[in-house]
Design a protein around this motif. Sequence first.
Motif, PDB file in Angstrom:
ATOM      1  N   GLU A  27       0.836  -1.211   0.000  1.00 31.81           N
ATOM      2  CA  GLU A  27       0.000   0.000   0.000  1.00 31.81           C
ATOM      3  C   GLU A  27       0.870   1.259   0.000  1.00 31.81           C
ATOM      4  O   GLU A  27       0.564   2.230  -0.686  1.00 31.81           O
ATOM      5  CB  GLU A  27      -0.957   0.016   1.192  1.00 31.81           C
ATOM      6  CG  GLU A  27      -2.134  -0.934   1.041  1.00 31.81           C
ATOM      7  CD  GLU A  27      -3.104  -0.541  -0.061  1.00 31.81           C
ATOM      8  OE1 GLU A  27      -3.269   0.663  -0.345  1.00 31.81           O
ATOM      9  OE2 GLU A  27      -3.699  -1.462  -0.654  1.00 31.81           O
ATOM     10  N   ASN A  34       1.417   6.126  -7.158  1.00 27.42           N
ATOM     11  CA  ASN A  34       0.251   6.926  -7.556  1.00 27.42           C
ATOM     12  C   ASN A  34       0.606   8.408  -7.604  1.00 27.42           C
ATOM     13  O   ASN A  34       0.181   9.131  -8.509  1.00 27.42           O
ATOM     14  CB  ASN A  34      -0.924   6.703  -6.593  1.00 27.42           C
ATOM     15  CG  ASN A  34      -1.673   5.415  -6.882  1.00 27.42           C
ATOM     16  OD1 ASN A  34      -1.820   5.002  -8.022  1.00 27.42           O
ATOM     17  ND2 ASN A  34      -2.138   4.772  -5.821  1.00 27.42           N
ATOM     18  N   ALA A  56       0.539  -8.342  -8.968  1.00 18.19           N
ATOM     19  CA  ALA A  56      -0.931  -8.355  -8.960  1.00 18.19           C
ATOM     20  C   ALA A  56      -1.478  -7.463  -7.857  1.00 18.19           C
ATOM     21  O   ALA A  56      -2.368  -6.638  -8.090  1.00 18.19           O
ATOM     22  CB  ALA A  56      -1.447  -9.779  -8.807  1.00 18.19           C
ATOM     23  N   ASP A  57      -0.949  -7.595  -6.644  1.00 19.98           N
ATOM     24  CA  ASP A  57      -1.458  -6.804  -5.530  1.00 19.98           C
ATOM     25  C   ASP A  57      -1.103  -5.325  -5.677  1.00 19.98           C
ATOM     26  O   ASP A  57      -1.908  -4.455  -5.340  1.00 19.98           O
ATOM     27  CB  ASP A  57      -0.943  -7.357  -4.199  1.00 19.98           C
ATOM     28  CG  ASP A  57      -1.608  -8.684  -3.834  1.00 19.98           C
ATOM     29  OD1 ASP A  57      -2.670  -9.008  -4.424  1.00 19.98           O
ATOM     30  OD2 ASP A  57      -1.070  -9.389  -2.962  1.00 19.98           O
ATOM     31  N   LEU A  59      -0.651  -3.623  -8.535  1.00 21.77           N
ATOM     32  CA  LEU A  59      -1.475  -3.007  -9.573  1.00 21.77           C
ATOM     33  C   LEU A  59      -2.914  -2.806  -9.117  1.00 21.77           C
ATOM     34  O   LEU A  59      -3.539  -1.817  -9.495  1.00 21.77           O
ATOM     35  CB  LEU A  59      -1.413  -3.804 -10.877  1.00 21.77           C
ATOM     36  CG  LEU A  59      -0.412  -3.181 -11.860  1.00 21.77           C
ATOM     37  CD1 LEU A  59       1.011  -3.335 -11.430  1.00 21.77           C
ATOM     38  CD2 LEU A  59      -0.646  -3.652 -13.248  1.00 21.77           C
ATOM     39  N   LYS A  60      -3.422  -3.694  -8.284  1.00 23.17           N
ATOM     40  CA  LYS A  60      -4.779  -3.513  -7.757  1.00 23.17           C
ATOM     41  C   LYS A  60      -4.867  -2.273  -6.868  1.00 23.17           C
ATOM     42  O   LYS A  60      -5.936  -1.689  -6.723  1.00 23.17           O
ATOM     43  CB  LYS A  60      -5.234  -4.749  -6.970  1.00 23.17           C
ATOM     44  CG  LYS A  60      -5.548  -5.939  -7.872  1.00 23.17           C
ATOM     45  CD  LYS A  60      -6.147  -7.076  -7.088  1.00 23.17           C
ATOM     46  CE  LYS A  60      -5.079  -7.900  -6.428  1.00 23.17           C
ATOM     47  NZ  LYS A  60      -5.590  -9.121  -5.777  1.00 23.17           N
ATOM     48  N   ALA A  61      -3.743  -1.850  -6.292  1.00 16.92           N
ATOM     49  CA  ALA A  61      -3.722  -0.685  -5.400  1.00 16.92           C
ATOM     50  C   ALA A  61      -3.398   0.620  -6.137  1.00 16.92           C
ATOM     51  O   ALA A  61      -3.421   1.686  -5.533  1.00 16.92           O
ATOM     52  CB  ALA A  61      -2.713  -0.912  -4.277  1.00 16.92           C
ATOM     53  N   HIS A  63      -4.115   3.682  -8.793  1.00 16.71           N
ATOM     54  CA  HIS A  63      -5.279   4.408  -9.290  1.00 16.71           C
ATOM     55  C   HIS A  63      -4.898   5.304 -10.452  1.00 16.71           C
ATOM     56  O   HIS A  63      -5.524   6.328 -10.681  1.00 16.71           O
ATOM     57  CB  HIS A  63      -5.896   5.236  -8.161  1.00 16.71           C
ATOM     58  CG  HIS A  63      -6.156   4.429  -6.934  1.00 16.71           C
ATOM     59  ND1 HIS A  63      -7.075   3.392  -6.904  1.00 16.71           N
ATOM     60  CD2 HIS A  63      -5.606   4.463  -5.703  1.00 16.71           C
ATOM     61  CE1 HIS A  63      -7.069   2.843  -5.704  1.00 16.71           C
ATOM     62  NE2 HIS A  63      -6.182   3.474  -4.963  1.00 16.71           N
TER      63      HIS A  63
END
Length: 179
Positions: A27, A34, A56-57, A59-61, A63
């Motif tokens: 995160e 970001n 994967a994790d 890129l999911k975080a 924005h």
Amino acid sequence: MNPDHISLHNKQFEPYLSAARLATAIEKLAAQLNQDYADKTPLFVAVLNGSFMFAADLLKALHIPCEISFIRVASYEGTSSTGKVQEVLGLTEEIGGRHVVILEDIVDTGHTMRMLLDTLGDKQPASLEVASLFMKPECLQHELSIRYVGLSIPNDFIVGYGLDFDGLGRNYPDVYKAV
């Protein structure tokens, strides 16, 4: 529930970093990316096999508009680096003039990262950075400037969360260290 100890091939491993601790580190990396790439569309280049869960994790975080591609390199045999890097599967995207971020599970000796930075740098990207979930500063054999590091760790052999021991252990959500 995650096991107290795991056995892979002939080695025993004990719990080291929880999935929650990894999620927190990811995160923080995502927040940095970001912010730094808010006005860009970076291409993330994930180094297989080890970085697949991290990529994967992460890129999911994110924005921001971004793309991902995968390359595969190998420099490990068992628990130690061979010191020789072999590119197995190469990048097919044109990266000239693009903002590129290499996603790596772990940087230890730096052999793989040095080769990747040199190889990708020759293709003239607009910028080239590295985001690594783990870094072992005491193992580095190359001078590297790695801007995005999730966790600095000592020179322990670890498995889980994508990292393996001769093919086993990638599937664990937590990270374990050899005992």
